[in-house]
Design a protein around this motif. Structure first.
Motif, PDB file in Angstrom:
ATOM      1  N   ASP A  27      12.211 -13.021  21.767  1.00  0.00           N
ATOM      2  CA  ASP A  27      13.501 -13.039  22.069  1.00  0.00           C
ATOM      3  C   ASP A  27      14.144 -11.605  22.219  1.00  0.00           C
ATOM      4  N   VAL A  28      14.293 -11.276  23.342  1.00  0.00           N
ATOM      5  CA  VAL A  28      14.853  -9.813  23.861  1.00  0.00           C
ATOM      6  C   VAL A  28      16.513  -9.762  24.265  1.00  0.00           C
ATOM      7  N   SER A  29      17.196 -10.743  23.710  1.00  0.00           N
ATOM      8  CA  SER A  29      18.609 -11.182  24.196  1.00  0.00           C
ATOM      9  C   SER A  29      19.419  -9.766  23.654  1.00  0.00           C
ATOM     10  N   GLU A  30      19.163  -9.589  22.548  1.00  0.00           N
ATOM     11  CA  GLU A  30      19.964  -8.559  21.903  1.00  0.00           C
ATOM     12  C   GLU A  30      19.643  -7.066  22.476  1.00  0.00           C
ATOM     13  N   ILE A  31      18.419  -6.765  22.825  1.00  0.00           N
ATOM     14  CA  ILE A  31      18.149  -5.617  23.489  1.00  0.00           C
ATOM     15  C   ILE A  31      18.822  -5.634  24.916  1.00  0.00           C
ATOM     16  N   GLN A  32      18.607  -6.670  25.633  1.00  0.00           N
ATOM     17  CA  GLN A  32      19.491  -6.644  26.992  1.00  0.00           C
ATOM     18  C   GLN A  32      20.957  -6.217  26.723  1.00  0.00           C
ATOM     19  N   GLU A  33      21.574  -6.946  25.652  1.00  0.00           N
ATOM     20  CA  GLU A  33      23.070  -6.975  25.365  1.00  0.00           C
ATOM     21  C   GLU A  33      23.161  -5.314  25.111  1.00  0.00           C
TER      22      GLU A  33
END
Length: 430
Positions: A27-33
């Protein structure tokens, strides 16, 4: 509003045993944000976390004028404060009394001040402190003891026992010639003064006798130099002619040798060689005779030498007096030559044995020709070069050795080779 693009996720697959499962289930959603937030900050002027405090905050030292006006409406100042707040542009008169400025009344001696602004009592107190009064500590300097540290002594380094096998560095020794007097390059090793007294004939307004004498001397020197040059040129021409004649003769001999049917003729083939008598060997009697003659000559020479030595032994006292008188005469001659004036010394006549291969620069010709003599100081032209004159004087006196300027220093020769370390391998044995 467009939806955010996220990485593919598969929450139904809990296992992450393979590398493919790692890529799919991360899960890389935090890095994208976080990256989107950084991009927005860069667009708006820069990253906030990297900016200094001066770029983010300001310190208000003046205050708000609107708040001050609202406060003044409610709390009015007193009339006395308003009067005191009014300041004039003209500065007020200073009422302080300066040193050295009086009102015209002469003060008594007890109230007088010194020119530097100190009273007499303060001056005496400072003087006692400076020159060792009662307020000075007496144990600051111990005159009876030896100092604990000498700043000028040689520092002795303690050798490290770990490097005892290394050779100790040697001290730099000064050459022996450093304490000796310099050797003059003038003929006879004469001492030349640093500033030589110039000849009277080179003056800007010389007398006719001095100028004519100097002109005659310099003219004779130039004539001798020209004769020497012509003689050397003639000798060089004769030498070249001899070389050319020898070359032609060698070519002729080679032509004759080639035409000879034997190739060359030997010196032993002529009739003179056949009639020449060969030297015969000496007999033993003849050898003995020569030996006796040489022995007699050696004995006669030895007897003459011993007779001369015996004669000198009888006259040893007179010989000692002669040697002493000769040494005294040499010492007096050296003193007279040293104390004599340097007017007659010509620094252009150099010693025969030069010190080194470099040649000494020739001095300029300090002579004015008849058509160059001027009758006015305004028409004089500056001649000579003081820097070259001083430099040549230093070289002639032996203060500095004559050397050629090194245009390009020699570099150490280095050889390059390729190491074949890649061939140093071992084949494993099974």
């Amino acid at each position: 509003m467009a939806t955010a693009v996220e990485a593919p996720q598969q929450y139904k697959q809990p296992s992450r045993k393979g590398k493919r499962a790692w890529r799919k289930n991360v899960d890389v959603s935090e890095i994208q944000e976080g990256l989107e937030t950084v991009r927005e900050e860069v667009i708006n002027g820069g990253i906030v976390a990297e900016k200094p405090s001066e770029a983010l905050f300001t310190l208000d030292t003046t205050g708000s004028t609107a708040i001050q006006k609202a406060y003044n409406k409610i709390h009015k100042p007193l009339k006395s404060d308003q009067i005191l707040a009014q300041r004039s542009a003209v500065p007020a008169v200073d009422s302080r009394k300066r040193s050295g400025v009086t009102d015209g009344v002469v003060e008594p001696s007890s109230k007088r001040r010194k020119a530097n602004g100190l009273s007499h009592r303060e001056y005496e107190r400072l003087k006692n402190i400076a020159y060792g009064g009662e307020t000075v500590h007496k144990d600051v300097i111990k005159a009876d003891g030896t100092p604990a540290h000498d700043p000028w002594e040689d520092v002795v380094e303690q050798p490290d026992p770990r490097f005892s096998y290394l050779e100790k560095p040697k001290k730099v020794r000064a050459p022996r010639t450093l304490n000796e007097a310099p050797i003059s390059l003038a003929a006879g090793a004469k001492r030349i003064p640093a500033v030589k007294r110039p000849n009277a004939g080179i003056s800007y307004n010389p007398s006719f006798q001095d100028w004519d004498q100097l002109l005659t001397e310099e003219g004779a020197k130039e004539v001798e130099a020209e004769k020497k040059r012509l003689k050397e040129a003639e000798e060089e021409r004769v030498r070249l002619e001899r070389i050319a004649a020898a070359q032609d003769e060698r070519d002729d001999i080679q032509t004759e040798d080639e035409s000879s049917w034997e190739g060359f003729e030997s010196q032993y083939e002529g009739e003179e060689w056949l009639t020449k008598r060969r030297p015969e060997r000496k007999t033993q009697a003849e050898r003995n005779k020569v030996k006796r003659r040489k022995e007699a000559e050696r004995q006669a020479k030895w007897d003459a030498q011993m007779k001369k030595r015996a004669h000198q032994a009888l006259q040893i006292k007179s010989i000692a007096r002669q040697v002493e008188a000769r040494e005294r005469a040499k010492a007096e001659a050296k003193v007279q030559a040293r104390e004599s004036s340097s007017d007659g010394i010509d620094d252009r006549v150099l010693r025969r044995r030069k010190l080194g291969n470099a040649s000494l620069p020739e001095p300029p010709l300090e002579l004015v020709l008849p058509d160059e003599l001027q009758d006015s100081l305004r028409l004089l032209k500056p001649e000579g070069n003081l820097l070259k004159d001083r430099f040549r004087s230093i070289l002639v006196r032996g203060k500095v050795e004559t050397r050629k300027p090194i245009q390009q220093a020699k570099k150490a020769r280095r050889s390059y080779t390729e190491k074949w370390t890649y061939k140093d391998f071992k084949i494993p044995t099974s």
